[in-house]
Design a protein around this motif. Structure first.
Motif, mmCIF file in Angstrom:
data_model
loop_
_atom_site.group_PDB
_atom_site.id
_atom_site.type_symbol
_atom_site.label_atom_id
_atom_site.label_comp_id
_atom_site.label_asym_id
_atom_site.label_seq_id
_atom_site.Cartn_x
_atom_site.Cartn_y
_atom_site.Cartn_z
ATOM 1 N N ALA A 133 0.821 -1.218 0.000
ATOM 2 C CA ALA A 133 0.000 0.000 0.000
ATOM 3 C C ALA A 133 0.851 1.263 0.000
ATOM 4 O O ALA A 133 0.414 2.302 -0.471
ATOM 5 C CB ALA A 133 -0.951 0.002 1.190
ATOM 6 N N GLY A 134 2.080 1.187 0.494
ATOM 7 C CA GLY A 134 2.965 2.344 0.519
ATOM 8 C C GLY A 134 3.353 2.811 -0.859
ATOM 9 O O GLY A 134 3.612 3.988 -1.086
ATOM 10 N N SER A 135 3.376 1.894 -1.822
ATOM 11 C CA SER A 135 3.756 2.261 -3.189
ATOM 12 C C SER A 135 2.661 3.057 -3.890
ATOM 13 O O SER A 135 2.919 3.729 -4.874
ATOM 14 C CB SER A 135 4.099 1.014 -4.003
ATOM 15 O OG SER A 135 2.955 0.200 -4.175
ATOM 16 N N LEU A 136 1.448 3.006 -3.369
ATOM 17 C CA LEU A 136 0.346 3.744 -3.979
ATOM 18 C C LEU A 136 0.444 5.237 -3.692
ATOM 19 O O LEU A 136 -0.032 6.047 -4.472
ATOM 20 C CB LEU A 136 -0.997 3.214 -3.462
ATOM 21 C CG LEU A 136 -1.311 1.757 -3.788
ATOM 22 C CD1 LEU A 136 -2.591 1.347 -3.084
ATOM 23 C CD2 LEU A 136 -1.445 1.557 -5.278
ATOM 24 N N ALA A 137 1.061 5.608 -2.580
ATOM 25 C CA ALA A 137 1.121 7.009 -2.172
ATOM 26 C C ALA A 137 1.982 7.839 -3.111
ATOM 27 O O ALA A 137 1.688 9.001 -3.365
ATOM 28 C CB ALA A 137 1.650 7.118 -0.751
ATOM 29 N N GLN A 172 2.614 7.243 -6.316
ATOM 30 C CA GLN A 172 2.223 7.158 -7.720
ATOM 31 C C GLN A 172 0.796 7.640 -7.890
ATOM 32 O O GLN A 172 -0.022 7.548 -6.994
ATOM 33 C CB GLN A 172 2.321 5.715 -8.210
ATOM 34 C CG GLN A 172 3.710 5.144 -8.130
ATOM 35 C CD GLN A 172 3.712 3.672 -8.543
ATOM 36 O OE1 GLN A 172 2.704 3.129 -8.951
ATOM 37 N NE2 GLN A 172 4.854 3.049 -8.437
ATOM 38 N N GLU A 173 0.526 8.137 -9.057
ATOM 39 C CA GLU A 173 -0.839 8.548 -9.365
ATOM 40 C C GLU A 173 -1.588 7.326 -9.884
ATOM 41 O O GLU A 173 -1.265 6.801 -10.946
ATOM 42 C CB GLU A 173 -0.829 9.655 -10.420
ATOM 43 C CG GLU A 173 -2.208 10.219 -10.700
ATOM 44 C CD GLU A 173 -2.151 11.390 -11.659
ATOM 45 O OE1 GLU A 173 -3.057 11.473 -12.496
ATOM 46 O OE2 GLU A 173 -1.217 12.189 -11.569
ATOM 47 N N GLU A 217 -7.428 1.228 -10.875
ATOM 48 C CA GLU A 217 -6.723 0.844 -9.654
ATOM 49 C C GLU A 217 -7.404 1.422 -8.421
ATOM 50 O O GLU A 217 -7.510 0.758 -7.394
ATOM 51 C CB GLU A 217 -5.267 1.294 -9.712
ATOM 52 C CG GLU A 217 -4.428 0.506 -10.687
ATOM 53 C CD GLU A 217 -3.024 1.051 -10.797
ATOM 54 O OE1 GLU A 217 -2.794 2.221 -10.418
ATOM 55 O OE2 GLU A 217 -2.157 0.303 -11.261
ATOM 56 N N ALA A 218 -7.854 2.652 -8.508
ATOM 57 C CA ALA A 218 -8.545 3.288 -7.385
ATOM 58 C C ALA A 218 -9.854 2.571 -7.083
ATOM 59 O O ALA A 218 -10.193 2.340 -5.913
ATOM 60 C CB ALA A 218 -8.804 4.757 -7.687
ATOM 61 N N ARG A 219 -10.575 2.182 -8.111
ATOM 62 C CA ARG A 219 -11.835 1.465 -7.927
ATOM 63 C C ARG A 219 -11.591 0.095 -7.288
ATOM 64 O O ARG A 219 -12.282 -0.299 -6.349
ATOM 65 C CB ARG A 219 -12.551 1.279 -9.268
ATOM 66 C CG ARG A 219 -13.920 0.630 -9.142
ATOM 67 C CD ARG A 219 -14.522 0.269 -10.496
ATOM 68 N NE ARG A 219 -13.776 -0.787 -11.153
ATOM 69 C CZ ARG A 219 -13.885 -2.102 -10.846
ATOM 70 N NH1 ARG A 219 -14.692 -2.481 -9.886
ATOM 71 N NH2 ARG A 219 -13.198 -2.998 -11.496
ATOM 72 N N LEU A 220 -10.572 -0.609 -7.752
ATOM 73 C CA LEU A 220 -10.247 -1.915 -7.209
ATOM 74 C C LEU A 220 -9.830 -1.809 -5.742
ATOM 75 O O LEU A 220 -10.254 -2.608 -4.903
ATOM 76 C CB LEU A 220 -9.136 -2.569 -8.031
ATOM 77 C CG LEU A 220 -8.701 -3.948 -7.599
ATOM 78 C CD1 LEU A 220 -9.861 -4.923 -7.632
ATOM 79 C CD2 LEU A 220 -7.570 -4.437 -8.481
ATOM 80 N N LEU A 221 -9.024 -0.824 -5.405
ATOM 81 C CA LEU A 221 -8.608 -0.620 -4.019
ATOM 82 C C LEU A 221 -9.814 -0.342 -3.131
ATOM 83 O O LEU A 221 -9.932 -0.889 -2.031
ATOM 84 C CB LEU A 221 -7.601 0.525 -3.923
ATOM 85 C CG LEU A 221 -7.068 0.820 -2.537
ATOM 86 C CD1 LEU A 221 -6.341 -0.372 -1.939
ATOM 87 C CD2 LEU A 221 -6.168 2.042 -2.563
ATOM 88 N N TYR A 222 -10.726 0.473 -3.586
ATOM 89 C CA TYR A 222 -11.941 0.783 -2.829
ATOM 90 C C TYR A 222 -12.759 -0.480 -2.571
ATOM 91 O O TYR A 222 -13.207 -0.732 -1.449
ATOM 92 C CB TYR A 222 -12.786 1.820 -3.568
ATOM 93 C CG TYR A 222 -14.125 2.054 -2.929
ATOM 94 C CD1 TYR A 222 -14.240 2.870 -1.815
ATOM 95 C CD2 TYR A 222 -15.277 1.439 -3.419
ATOM 96 C CE1 TYR A 222 -15.470 3.079 -1.200
ATOM 97 C CE2 TYR A 222 -16.501 1.640 -2.818
ATOM 98 C CZ TYR A 222 -16.603 2.457 -1.710
ATOM 99 O OH TYR A 222 -17.807 2.656 -1.108
ATOM 100 N N VAL A 223 -12.942 -1.294 -3.607
ATOM 101 C CA VAL A 223 -13.728 -2.521 -3.472
ATOM 102 C C VAL A 223 -13.079 -3.462 -2.462
ATOM 103 O O VAL A 223 -13.741 -4.009 -1.583
ATOM 104 C CB VAL A 223 -13.903 -3.219 -4.839
ATOM 105 C CG1 VAL A 223 -14.490 -4.614 -4.674
ATOM 106 C CG2 VAL A 223 -14.793 -2.390 -5.750
#
Length: 46
Positions: free
Chosen positions: A11-15, A17-18, A23-29
């Motif tokens: 999860a740290g690698s998401l911060a 990167q845009e 990807e945002a939808r998948l993370l939310y789900v």
């Protein structure tokens, strides 16, 4: 489908990167599937 524990490694690698819309939808789900605990694991190197 729900789970009492959901662990999201990297999860740290998401911060740094845009994330694109998919990807945002998948993370939310994935995050909303946790019923008791949600664990976000990062490397600490930002």
């Amino acid at each position: 489908m729900e789970f009492s524990l959901v662990v999201i490694p990297g999860a740290g690698s998401l911060a740094g990167q845009e994330a694109d819309e998919e990807e945002a939808r998948l993370l939310y789900v994935v995050m909303t599937r946790a019923t008791e605990r949600l664990v976000l694991v990062g490397s600490g190197n930002v």
